[in-house]
Design an enzyme around this catalytic site. Sequence first.
Site, PDB file in Angstrom:
ATOM      1  N   SER A 106       9.856 128.860  73.068  1.00  0.00           N
ATOM      2  CA  SER A 106      10.349 127.507  72.809  1.00  0.00           C
ATOM      3  C   SER A 106      10.235 126.619  74.044  1.00  0.00           C
ATOM      4  O   SER A 106      10.448 127.067  75.170  1.00  0.00           O
ATOM      5  CB  SER A 106      11.809 127.568  72.364  1.00  0.00           C
ATOM      6  OG  SER A 106      12.371 126.273  72.285  1.00  0.00           O
ATOM      7  N   TYR A 129       6.817 120.066  71.646  1.00  0.00           N
ATOM      8  CA  TYR A 129       7.192 118.798  71.033  1.00  0.00           C
ATOM      9  C   TYR A 129       6.426 117.686  71.742  1.00  0.00           C
ATOM     10  O   TYR A 129       5.955 117.868  72.868  1.00  0.00           O
ATOM     11  CB  TYR A 129       8.699 118.555  71.160  1.00  0.00           C
ATOM     12  CG  TYR A 129       9.567 119.516  70.382  1.00  0.00           C
ATOM     13  CD1 TYR A 129       9.799 119.340  69.018  1.00  0.00           C
ATOM     14  CD2 TYR A 129      10.169 120.607  71.013  1.00  0.00           C
ATOM     15  CE1 TYR A 129      10.604 120.219  68.305  1.00  0.00           C
ATOM     16  CE2 TYR A 129      10.981 121.493  70.305  1.00  0.00           C
ATOM     17  CZ  TYR A 129      11.191 121.295  68.960  1.00  0.00           C
ATOM     18  OH  TYR A 129      11.983 122.162  68.257  1.00  0.00           O
ATOM     19  N   THR A 155       5.618 121.611  66.733  1.00  0.00           N
ATOM     20  CA  THR A 155       6.690 121.447  65.747  1.00  0.00           C
ATOM     21  C   THR A 155       6.769 119.980  65.338  1.00  0.00           C
ATOM     22  O   THR A 155       6.930 119.102  66.179  1.00  0.00           O
ATOM     23  CB  THR A 155       8.033 121.923  66.323  1.00  0.00           C
ATOM     24  OG1 THR A 155       7.938 123.323  66.591  1.00  0.00           O
ATOM     25  CG2 THR A 155       9.161 121.694  65.330  1.00  0.00           C
ATOM     26  N   LYS A 232       3.747 123.539  62.917  1.00  0.00           N
ATOM     27  CA  LYS A 232       4.939 124.182  62.363  1.00  0.00           C
ATOM     28  C   LYS A 232       5.868 123.134  61.763  1.00  0.00           C
ATOM     29  O   LYS A 232       6.212 122.145  62.416  1.00  0.00           O
ATOM     30  CB  LYS A 232       5.675 124.952  63.464  1.00  0.00           C
ATOM     31  CG  LYS A 232       6.932 125.683  63.013  1.00  0.00           C
ATOM     32  CD  LYS A 232       7.516 126.484  64.167  1.00  0.00           C
ATOM     33  CE  LYS A 232       8.750 127.271  63.767  1.00  0.00           C
ATOM     34  NZ  LYS A 232       9.902 126.382  63.504  1.00  0.00           N
ATOM     35  N   HIS A 256      12.531 124.596  59.671  1.00  0.00           N
ATOM     36  CA  HIS A 256      13.337 124.633  60.891  1.00  0.00           C
ATOM     37  C   HIS A 256      14.635 125.421  60.684  1.00  0.00           C
ATOM     38  O   HIS A 256      15.701 125.078  61.221  1.00  0.00           O
ATOM     39  CB  HIS A 256      13.650 123.215  61.366  1.00  0.00           C
ATOM     40  CG  HIS A 256      13.680 123.068  62.858  1.00  0.00           C
ATOM     41  ND1 HIS A 256      12.663 122.479  63.571  1.00  0.00           N
ATOM     42  CD2 HIS A 256      14.600 123.439  63.786  1.00  0.00           C
ATOM     43  CE1 HIS A 256      12.964 122.481  64.863  1.00  0.00           C
ATOM     44  NE2 HIS A 256      14.133 123.069  65.014  1.00  0.00           N
TER      45      HIS A 256
END
Length: 357
Positions: A106, A129, A155, A232, A256
């Site tokens: 992440s 992101y 994402t 994603k 999510h």
Amino acid sequence: MLPVNLRSYEALAAERLPRMVYDYYAGGANDEILLRESRSAWDEIRVRYRVLRDVSQRSLATTVGGHLLEWPVIVAPMAFQQMATPEGEVATARASAAAGSGMILSTLSNRTIESVRAASTGLLWFQLYVYRDRGVTAELVRRAERAGCTALVLTVDTPLLGRRERDVLNGFHVPAEFEAPNLGVDMRGTLASQHGAASALAQFIADYWDAGIAWRDLAWLCALTSLPIYVKGIVRGDDAMLALEHGAAGVIVSNHGGRQLDTALPTARALPEVADAMGGRGVLLVDGGIRRGTDVLKALAMGAQAVLLGRPLLWGLAVNGEAGARHVLQLLRDELDLAFALAGVCSPAEATRDLLA
């Protein structure tokens, strides 16, 4: 006695973690309807098992994006894992490699990309992101490349953070002793600040991530790197096709973890439409509510090449660090192997749609 399934691990973790931390990991958006349905949707699918197929020799191995995995499970990107165990994402990297799996790191990790890469020889992708400052995003991409990550996971379902009422009630913040070294900006103070009846993470995202992200940004990102990019947060077939048209190497069907838009579509219901639209083009993965080996079997039968496993890894970390995470993965792997045998399946390729009802 060790826990016998993934649900048992969550019960133990709930006893050991601080309330704010457990609620952050476990919670969903609003009334948490999707959080519950993400689990129950897998349970509602029935397996039309085959018999007399000679399942004495079985293989769980599969290839995802050119990577050979011992079994079709990858650890999902999850934030702030040091809140579960001191080694944080490093422990997860070691556990996933030892289990013959892989890991997606992440952006909101507590350990650096470099330290996580050094801890594991297994598959490692970096989840990304898009910031308002595209230069910050570009530098994160270059850093992931230099560290040896072999794919990026963009994402796309978080233009703003969903309203997670447990976090609002708890005034969620990242304890000051934990860093967030992969953010690309120095936001340790902001994430550690309490904002009254609000989430520090929600405030950070509103301030720094770009709610204006669009398909053009995926094309920009693809032009920026030679790494494959997996999108994603897809739950529609038409969005999956747009992702491929704009340069993505594949998609991850995901909502999510029920943490963004409540009452959205459970991934078990979204997956068949996406698989049909893609028609075998590109990598197709799925997450959301995977808790049993039969869930993995069903996902493969619907067209996914592998699944992502999320929260149970956190419960394993909270209970017994790296060893707990390894045991969580081993439990699921053993369940999947048994599900293959009982369903008359000897390899992932034999898990086809006719198995399901």
